[in-house]
Design a protein around this motif. Structure first.
Motif, PDB file in Angstrom:
ATOM      1  N   TYR A  38       0.948  -0.777  -0.001  1.00 31.69           N
ATOM      2  CA  TYR A  38       0.246   0.101  -0.089  1.00 31.69           C
ATOM      3  C   TYR A  38       0.680   1.369   0.376  1.00 31.69           C
ATOM      4  O   TYR A  38       0.471   2.660  -0.849  1.00 31.69           O
ATOM      5  N   ALA A  39       1.633   0.957   0.831  1.00 31.03           N
ATOM      6  CA  ALA A  39       2.751   2.448   0.959  1.00 31.03           C
ATOM      7  C   ALA A  39       3.519   2.359  -0.310  1.00 31.03           C
ATOM      8  O   ALA A  39       4.286   3.519  -0.843  1.00 31.03           O
ATOM      9  N   ALA A  40       3.524   1.735  -0.816  1.00 35.34           N
ATOM     10  CA  ALA A  40       4.766   1.613  -1.872  1.00 35.34           C
ATOM     11  C   ALA A  40       3.983   1.590  -3.370  1.00 35.34           C
ATOM     12  O   ALA A  40       4.744   2.958  -3.824  1.00 35.34           O
ATOM     13  N   GLN A  41       2.646   2.040  -2.974  1.00 38.21           N
ATOM     14  CA  GLN A  41       1.951   2.255  -4.156  1.00 38.21           C
ATOM     15  C   GLN A  41       1.379   3.645  -4.674  1.00 38.21           C
ATOM     16  O   GLN A  41       0.614   3.991  -5.018  1.00 38.21           O
ATOM     17  N   SER A  42       1.486   4.369  -3.287  1.00 47.23           N
ATOM     18  CA  SER A  42       1.210   5.363  -2.759  1.00 47.23           C
ATOM     19  C   SER A  42       2.138   6.608  -3.205  1.00 47.23           C
ATOM     20  O   SER A  42       3.063   6.758  -2.466  1.00 47.23           O
ATOM     21  N   ASN A  43       1.703   7.667  -3.148  1.00 45.91           N
ATOM     22  CA  ASN A  43       2.821   8.618  -3.685  1.00 45.91           C
ATOM     23  C   ASN A  43       2.587   9.634  -2.527  1.00 45.91           C
ATOM     24  O   ASN A  43       3.401  10.742  -2.268  1.00 45.91           O
ATOM     25  N   ASP A  44       1.843   9.225  -1.590  1.00 43.79           N
ATOM     26  CA  ASP A  44       1.089  10.648  -0.407  1.00 43.79           C
ATOM     27  C   ASP A  44       1.661   9.650   1.153  1.00 43.79           C
ATOM     28  O   ASP A  44       1.784  10.365   1.646  1.00 43.79           O
ATOM     29  N   TYR A  45       2.104   8.390   0.791  1.00 46.14           N
ATOM     30  CA  TYR A  45       2.355   7.591   2.489  1.00 46.14           C
ATOM     31  C   TYR A  45       3.796   7.266   2.340  1.00 46.14           C
ATOM     32  O   TYR A  45       4.334   6.878   1.737  1.00 46.14           O
ATOM     33  N   VAL A  46       4.178   7.075   3.714  1.00 42.75           N
ATOM     34  CA  VAL A  46       5.802   6.256   3.985  1.00 42.75           C
ATOM     35  C   VAL A  46       4.977   5.388   4.873  1.00 42.75           C
ATOM     36  O   VAL A  46       4.277   5.574   5.524  1.00 42.75           O
ATOM     37  N   LEU A  47       5.571   4.402   5.112  1.00 42.82           N
ATOM     38  CA  LEU A  47       5.902   3.075   6.207  1.00 42.82           C
ATOM     39  C   LEU A  47       7.205   3.035   6.799  1.00 42.82           C
ATOM     40  O   LEU A  47       8.412   3.383   6.635  1.00 42.82           O
ATOM     41  N   ILE A  48       6.912   3.575   8.550  1.00 40.43           N
ATOM     42  CA  ILE A  48       8.012   3.064   9.375  1.00 40.43           C
ATOM     43  C   ILE A  48       7.991   2.260   9.957  1.00 40.43           C
ATOM     44  O   ILE A  48       6.897   1.572  10.745  1.00 40.43           O
ATOM     45  N   ARG A  49       8.922   1.859  10.591  1.00 36.48           N
ATOM     46  CA  ARG A  49       8.785   0.436  11.665  1.00 36.48           C
ATOM     47  C   ARG A  49       9.209   1.244  12.751  1.00 36.48           C
ATOM     48  O   ARG A  49      10.663   0.994  12.827  1.00 36.48           O
ATOM     49  N   ALA A  50       8.848   0.942  13.532  1.00 41.85           N
ATOM     50  CA  ALA A  50       9.825   1.227  14.949  1.00 41.85           C
ATOM     51  C   ALA A  50       9.445   0.347  15.933  1.00 41.85           C
ATOM     52  O   ALA A  50       9.132  -0.356  16.185  1.00 41.85           O
ATOM     53  N   TYR A  51      10.872   0.175  16.609  1.00 44.04           N
ATOM     54  CA  TYR A  51      11.041  -0.153  17.221  1.00 44.04           C
ATOM     55  C   TYR A  51      11.808  -0.023  18.281  1.00 44.04           C
ATOM     56  O   TYR A  51      11.556   0.477  19.026  1.00 44.04           O
ATOM     57  N   GLY A  52      11.614  -1.208  19.228  1.00 49.36           N
ATOM     58  CA  GLY A  52      12.038  -1.414  21.090  1.00 49.36           C
ATOM     59  C   GLY A  52      11.263  -0.530  22.134  1.00 49.36           C
ATOM     60  O   GLY A  52      10.835   0.073  22.357  1.00 49.36           O
ATOM     61  N   LYS A  53       9.930  -1.548  21.344  1.00 49.37           N
ATOM     62  CA  LYS A  53       8.523  -1.227  22.343  1.00 49.37           C
ATOM     63  C   LYS A  53       8.998   0.430  22.741  1.00 49.37           C
ATOM     64  O   LYS A  53       8.433   0.963  23.813  1.00 49.37           O
ATOM     65  N   PRO A  54       8.548   1.712  21.634  1.00 46.49           N
ATOM     66  CA  PRO A  54       9.129   3.463  22.005  1.00 46.49           C
ATOM     67  C   PRO A  54       7.459   3.607  22.281  1.00 46.49           C
ATOM     68  O   PRO A  54       6.736   3.347  21.791  1.00 46.49           O
ATOM     69  N   GLU A  55       7.266   4.789  23.020  1.00 48.54           N
ATOM     70  CA  GLU A  55       6.768   5.701  23.297  1.00 48.54           C
ATOM     71  C   GLU A  55       7.051   6.707  23.016  1.00 48.54           C
ATOM     72  O   GLU A  55       7.028   7.435  22.733  1.00 48.54           O
ATOM     73  N   LEU A  56       6.019   6.669  21.155  1.00 46.47           N
ATOM     74  CA  LEU A  56       5.842   7.590  20.113  1.00 46.47           C
ATOM     75  C   LEU A  56       5.438   8.407  19.813  1.00 46.47           C
ATOM     76  O   LEU A  56       3.668   8.463  20.114  1.00 46.47           O
ATOM     77  N   SER A  57       5.623  10.097  19.967  1.00 50.27           N
ATOM     78  CA  SER A  57       3.965  10.940  19.822  1.00 50.27           C
ATOM     79  C   SER A  57       4.244  11.341  18.971  1.00 50.27           C
ATOM     80  O   SER A  57       5.180  11.499  17.594  1.00 50.27           O
ATOM     81  N   VAL A  58       3.307  12.313  18.031  1.00 48.61           N
ATOM     82  CA  VAL A  58       3.419  13.021  16.681  1.00 48.61           C
ATOM     83  C   VAL A  58       4.443  14.024  16.162  1.00 48.61           C
ATOM     84  O   VAL A  58       4.580  13.500  14.901  1.00 48.61           O
ATOM     85  N   VAL A  59       4.843  14.075  17.547  1.00 53.40           N
ATOM     86  CA  VAL A  59       5.712  15.051  17.397  1.00 53.40           C
ATOM     87  C   VAL A  59       7.126  14.067  16.733  1.00 53.40           C
ATOM     88  O   VAL A  59       7.705  14.838  16.098  1.00 53.40           O
ATOM     89  N   SER A  60       7.701  13.322  18.006  1.00 55.06           N
ATOM     90  CA  SER A  60       8.988  12.945  17.654  1.00 55.06           C
ATOM     91  C   SER A  60       8.549  12.093  16.148  1.00 55.06           C
ATOM     92  O   SER A  60      10.142  11.516  15.786  1.00 55.06           O
TER      93      SER A  60
END
Length: 460
Positions: free
Chosen positions: A197-219
Motif C-alpha cells: 500500500y505504501a509502495a503504490q502511494s505517492n502520499d504515504y511512507v511506512l515506518i517500522r519502529a523498534y524498541g517498544k517506543p512511546e512515540l509521539s506525533v512530534v517525535s
C-alpha cells in the motif's frame, strides 16, 4: 570499530562505496571486498567481520544464499542489503532473512550517506544494548513485531487512508493525529499488504519502529523530517533507551538561537557550516526551524525594495524534509548575499542592523529610542542612524512607529489591557497622542480597532 566487508559483483559499485561513504566518522573500517558470495565466505573464514554489506543479485552465490550461510556460520555479523531497486517484497524477504537495513544503490547521494550510516550504527547500538540487557534480538524480531506507522508526506491535501487499508484487508488501525496512523500487524501477510500500500502511494511512507517506543506525533514527524528521502517508502526507526537530560541538552535551543541570530551564517562560510552541523546534530523540531526561518525572512526582507523574498512568506508550510529546508535556506542566503554586495558597508555592519531589528522585535516593552539601541550594539548613534536608513530604506523613527503600531494592534486583539497601558507598552507616554498616531496608520482609533476584532480577544 566495526570491521566491514563489501560484497557486490560490480567492481565500480564496491570502489564507489568504499571511497565515498564517510566510514571513519561512524567508526566503521573497511577490511575487505568481494565480488561474490563464495569469495565473501572464504574471506570471513580468515578475517573477523562485524558488518556485511551484500548485494542481493550476484553470480556464483546469490545475496540470499550468502545471508543464510552467514546467519549459520557467523551469527554475530550484522548484514545490510544492497539493491538496485525498491522491490518491497524482495526487500521484505531480505529483512526477514536477518538484514538490519537496506540501501538502494541508485539513490545514493552524498547528503544521504551520513543518514544511512547513522541509522545503521544506531540499529547496531540498539542490538548491543539488548544483548547487554539479556534480550535475544533475533527472538524480538519474530515474537515482538515492530510498531508499524503510516505517515502522510503530501502537504497539498489531508487524506484518510483507513477505508483503503480496510479494503486491503488491514483492520487494526489507530489514528495518532498529525496525519499518522498506527497499524497492528499480526502476521506477515498483513505486513506485506501494508508495504504494498505504501509502495503504490505517492502520499504515504511506512515506518517500522523498534524498541517498544512511546512515540509521539512530534517525535515521528521530527524523525521523518531529517530522514526523508524522495522515492524512499520504508523507514526503520530504532528507539534507544531514554537518557536523562543534561545541561548540554537543556542548552541546545538557546545555542541554536545564538548561532542563528548572530547571522554570521549569512556571510561567513565557517558560520554557515557551524549552523548546519548544529541543526543536524541536535535535530530540533521542524516547527521550531520553520519559525526561525519565518522570523529571518521577515527581518531580511526589510533590506529589499522589490519584494524579492515575498515568495518565501508561506513556504514553511510545505517544508516536509530537512533537505528541502536546507535548499530553501541556501536560496535565501544567496539572495541576501547579493543584496549585501549592493551596500557600501562591511558585512558586519549590515548584520548589526539585522541584529538590531531582531532585538527590537523581541522587546516586550517598546519604550526605547535610537540611542539606546545603538548603545546595545556598541555603535555610535549617528552612524547607526545613517546605516539603518540606508540598509532598511527608512529612518529608525519611522520603522519604530511601524513596530509600535503593529504591537499595539496585537495587544488590542489579544489582551484586555486599557488603552493607556497599551500606549505605555508601545512607547507612548501620552494616550491621546498614541490614539492620534494609531488612527493615522490603522484608519480607526484603538477602541474601534479592538471592537472590530473583539471575536479573538483573550484575557491576559
Amino acid at each position: 570499530m566495526l570491521d566491514t566487508l563489501i560484497v557486490d559483483d560490480e567492481k565500480l559499485v564496491r570502489k564507489g562505496l568504499i571511497s565515498t561513504m564517510p566510514w571513519s566518522k561512524y567508526d566503521i573500517r573497511i577490511v575487505g571486498e568481494a565480488g561474490n558470495g563464495r569469495a565473501a565466505l572464504d574471506f570471513m573464514q580468515q578475517h573477523e567481520v562485524d558488518l556485511l554489506f551484500v548485494d542481493l543479485t550476484m553470480p556464483t552465490m546469490s545475496g540470499f544464499e550468502l545471508m543464510n550461510a552467514v546467519r549459520a556460520q557467523h551469527p554475530k555479523t550484522w548484514i545490510v542489503v544492497l539493491t538496485c531497486h525498491q522491490d518491497f517484497e524482495y526487500i521484505q524477504e531480505a529483512m526477514r532473512a536477518g538484514a538490519i537495513d537496506y540501501i538502494v544503490k541508485t539513490q545514493l547521494e552524498k547528503e544521504s550517506m551520513d543518514n544511512m550510516l547513522a541509522r545503521i550504527v544506531q540499529r547496531i547500538q540498539f542490538d548491543e544494548t539488548n544483548k547487554m540487557a539479556g534480550t535475544d534480538i533475533s527472538k524480538t524480531k519474530t515474537e515482538d513485531r515492530p510498531i508499524y506507522l503510516l505517515a502522510q508526506m503530501s502537504t497539498t491535501m489531508q487524506l484518510d487512508p483507513v477505508s483503503d487499508l480496510m479494503k486491503a484487508g488491514i483492520f487494526s488501525i489507530t489514528t495518532l493525529g498529525g496525519q499518522i496512523w498506527s497499524i497492528t500487524c499480526t502476521d506477515d501477510k498483513i505486513e506485506l499488504s501494508l508495504s504494498r500500500y505504501a509502495a503504490q502511494s505517492n502520499d504515504y511512507v511506512l515506518i517500522r519502529a523498534y524498541g517498544k517506543p512511546e512515540l509521539s506525533v512530534v517525535s515521528i514527524r521530527t524523525y521523518l523530517f531529517y530522514e526523508y528521502e524522495p522515492n524512499r517508502k520504508v523507514y526503520e526507526l530504532t528507539m534507544m533507551p531514554a537518557k536523562s537530560a543534561d545541561k548540554q541538552n537543556l542548552d541546545e535551543p538557546k545555542l541554536l538561537d545564538d548561532v542563528w541570530f548572530s547571522f554570521r551564517w549569512l556571510y561567513e562560510e565557517e558560520g554557515w557550516q557551524r549552523l548546519i552541523a548544529l541543526i543536524e546534530q541536535t535535530k530540533p523540531d521542524s516547527r521550531y526551524l520553520s519559525e526561525l526561518l519565518r522570523i529571518s525572512v521577515r527581518l531580511t526582507r526589510e533590506m529589499f525594495r522589490n519584494g524579492e523574498l515575498d515568495a518565501y512568506d508561506s513556504i514553511t508550510e510545505s517544508l516536509v524534509s530537512w533537505n528541502v529546508f536546507k535548499q530553501i535556506l541556501i536560496e535565501i542566503r544567496c539572495a541576501i548575499q547579493q543584496r549585501m554586495k549592493g551596500f557600501a558597508y562591511f558585512d558586519e555592519i549590515i548584520v548589526t542592523v539585522l541584529k538590531a531589528l531582531y532585538y527590537m522585535l523581541q522587546l516586550e516593552d517598546l519604550r526605547v529610542n535610537r540611542d539606546m539601541v545603538a548603545a546595545t550594539f556598541n555603535i555610535s548613534s549617528g552612524y547607526f542612524s545613517e546605516c539603518f536608513k540606508t540598509i532598511i530604506g527608512r529612518s529608525f523613527g519611522e520603522y519604530m512607529k511601524e513596530l509600535q503600531i503593529e504591537k499595539a494592534k496585537r495587544l488590542l486583539v489579544e489582551t484586555k489591557y486599557p488603552i493607556y497601558r497599551i500606549a505605555e507598552r508601545t512607547g507612548y507616554k501620552d494616550e491621546k497622542y498614541f490614539s492620534k498616531i494609531f488612527r493615522e496608520r490603522a484608519g480607526m482609533n484603538p477602541a474601534e480597532y479592538r471592537k472590530a476584532n473583539e471575536g479573538s480577544v483573550e484575557t491576559k
